[in-house]
Design a protein around this motif. Sequence first.
Motif, PDB file in Angstrom:
ATOM      1  N   ASP A 218       0.857  -1.188   0.000  1.00 17.76           N
ATOM      2  CA  ASP A 218       0.000   0.000   0.000  1.00 17.76           C
ATOM      3  C   ASP A 218       0.894   1.240   0.000  1.00 17.76           C
ATOM      4  OD1 ASP A 218      -2.095   1.794   0.311  1.00 17.76           O
ATOM      5  OD2 ASP A 218      -2.329   1.409   2.450  1.00 17.76           O
ATOM      6  N   TRP A 219       0.699   2.109  -0.998  1.00 12.57           N
ATOM      7  CA  TRP A 219       1.537   3.311  -1.113  1.00 12.57           C
ATOM      8  C   TRP A 219       1.377   4.243   0.086  1.00 12.57           C
ATOM      9  CZ3 TRP A 219       5.508   3.634  -4.173  1.00 12.57           C
ATOM     10  CH2 TRP A 219       5.539   2.859  -5.321  1.00 12.57           C
TER      11      TRP A 219
ATOM     12  N   ALA B  95       3.305   2.793   2.965  1.00 14.91           N
ATOM     13  CA  ALA B  95       4.736   2.955   2.709  1.00 14.91           C
ATOM     14  C   ALA B  95       5.178   4.385   2.998  1.00 14.91           C
ATOM     15  CB  ALA B  95       5.054   2.580   1.269  1.00 14.91           C
ATOM     16  N   ALA B  96       4.364   5.360   2.607  1.00 16.96           N
ATOM     17  CA  ALA B  96       4.705   6.761   2.846  1.00 16.96           C
ATOM     18  C   ALA B  96       4.702   7.078   4.336  1.00 16.96           C
ATOM     19  CB  ALA B  96       3.731   7.671   2.112  1.00 16.96           C
TER      20      ALA B  96
END
Length: 92
Positions: A6-7, A10-11
Amino acid sequence: FDLPADWALAAVLYGALLVGLSVPAAPGGLGPFELITVAVLDGVGLPLAPSAAFALGFHAVTFAPPLVAGALALALAPRASAPAAPGPPTER
């Protein structure tokens, strides 16, 4: 590690690592890196064992390449000769 890709997660994880590792820690950030990673992944409801395994693997993947590159650069760098040590004073 059977964790979701999941972006947004991750961020958040990367941002937490950047902030959390800005305080002094052991060499290599050993300990706080894993603690922050597991805390963030636990905070979104992921299991602890895969989160801890991911933390160790992620740390190895992000920390090992600069170490290897530095060791190679040091090994391949030309050696500078040390200046001669001054001897005892001579009488004139």
